[in-house]
Design an enzyme around this catalytic site. Structure first.
Site, short mmCIF file in Angstrom:
data_model
loop_
_atom_site.label_atom_id
_atom_site.label_comp_id
_atom_site.label_asym_id
_atom_site.label_seq_id
_atom_site.Cartn_x
_atom_site.Cartn_y
_atom_site.Cartn_z
N HIS A 86 0.86 -1.20 0.00
CA HIS A 86 0.00 0.00 0.00
C HIS A 86 0.89 1.24 0.00
CE1 HIS A 86 -2.80 3.06 1.33
NE2 HIS A 86 -3.78 2.24 0.97
N GLU A 158 -4.04 2.10 -7.27
CA GLU A 158 -4.37 3.19 -6.35
C GLU A 158 -3.41 4.36 -6.61
OE1 GLU A 158 -6.59 1.82 -2.64
OE2 GLU A 158 -4.48 1.57 -2.21
N GLY A 164 -7.54 9.36 -0.35
CA GLY A 164 -7.97 10.28 0.70
C GLY A 164 -8.08 11.73 0.30
N GLY A 216 -11.04 2.92 1.45
CA GLY A 216 -10.46 3.30 2.73
C GLY A 216 -11.49 4.03 3.56
P1 PGA Z 1 -9.49 6.12 0.35
O1 PGA Z 1 -8.32 5.05 0.61
O2 PGA Z 1 -10.67 5.31 -0.19
O3 PGA Z 1 -9.75 6.70 1.70
O4 PGA Z 1 -9.00 7.09 -0.64
C1 PGA Z 1 -8.12 3.96 -0.27
C2 PGA Z 1 -6.94 3.17 0.21
O5 PGA Z 1 -5.99 3.76 0.74
O6 PGA Z 1 -6.91 1.94 0.04
#
Ligand code: PGA
Length: 234
Positions: A86, A158, A164, A216
């Site tokens: 990640h 991602e 985020g 997330g």
């Molecule tokens: P987010 O995070 O949906 O809060 O953007 C996704 C993740 O980090 O897997």
């Protein structure tokens, strides 16, 4: 469709028990839900219809490695999936692509399915290096694996600048990356992650290369999560 719920470093013991009560009310039909709690909450998982995942694993097997959790230990808690690489691990804890390779090997030896996270930074996207970065991340992470082993790995795209932030790539950008990933690792399932929510799912669901989502922030909001799943399944 896979819906992977990454709790990150959130939820105390009592909060997690309440949270799972809310998750137990979720309605879905074609989705496969996988929950990735903090390590401290893994043993509390009590929803038989939701598969259990871990957010990280040690690159070593068990032994004198203070603070680490080995793949065999995860297996003993019926963990069936594990996130690897990640961007928060890569950027805040200096995890390298070589580390992801060792973690993937340990997980596969325990029959735990790795979900390899890849993605470019904002600068790499702006300077047209997104595909090259992702290609390098995948090549190192999967180095030395057999074709059969490679076929078991799920790859989550991602973009770092999307996690985020409320920003998501265009559908064309996502399709370009996912088709590149599927060319590099034929047959693998691909997830999209990064600010996916109950509103932008109406657009995201038009991308046929997305086999599921890694969520997330939304994983912590069961009502909005329900809206997301309902829209994603349409
Ligand atoms: P987010 O995070 O949906 O809060 O953007 C996704 C993740 O980090 O897997």
């Amino acid at each position: 469709m896979i819906i992977a719920l990454n709790n990150k470093c959130n939820l105390s013991k009592d909060e997690f028990v309440l949270y799972e009560k809310e998750l137990s009310a979720l309605e879905y039909s074609t989705s496969r839900l996988i929950l990735f709690p903090s390590f401290t909450n893994i043993a509390l998982h009590n929803l038989p219809l939701i598969a259990l995942g871990a957010q990280n694993v040690s690159k070593t097997e068990k032994g004198a490695y203070t603070g680490e959790i080995a793949a065999s230990q995860l297996k003993s808690f019926d963990v069936t999936y594990c996130l690897v690489g990640h961007s928060e691990r890569r950027n805040k804890y200096y995890e390298t692509s070589l580390d992801t390779n060792e973690k993937i090997r340990n997980l596969l030896s325990q029959n735990i399915i790795p979900i390899l996270c890849v993605g470019e930074s904002k600068g790499e996207r702006e300077s047209n290096q997104a595909l090259g970065t992702i290609e390098r991340q995948i090549a190192t992470a999967l180095d030395g694996l057999t074709e059969e082993e490679k076929g078991k790995i799920i790859i989550a795209y991602e973009p770092v600048w999307s996690i985020g932030t409320g920003l998501i790539p265009t559908l064309d950008e996502i399709s370009e990356v996912l088709s590149h990933i599927k060319r590099l690792s034929p047959g693998c399932k691909t997830l999209y992650g990064g600010s996916a929510n109950e509103e932008n799912i109406i657009e995201l669901r038009n991308c046929p290369l997305i086999d599921g989502y890694l969520l997330g922030g939304l994983s912590l909001k069961p009502l909005k999560l329900q809206q997301f799943i309902t829209e994603a399944e349409k």
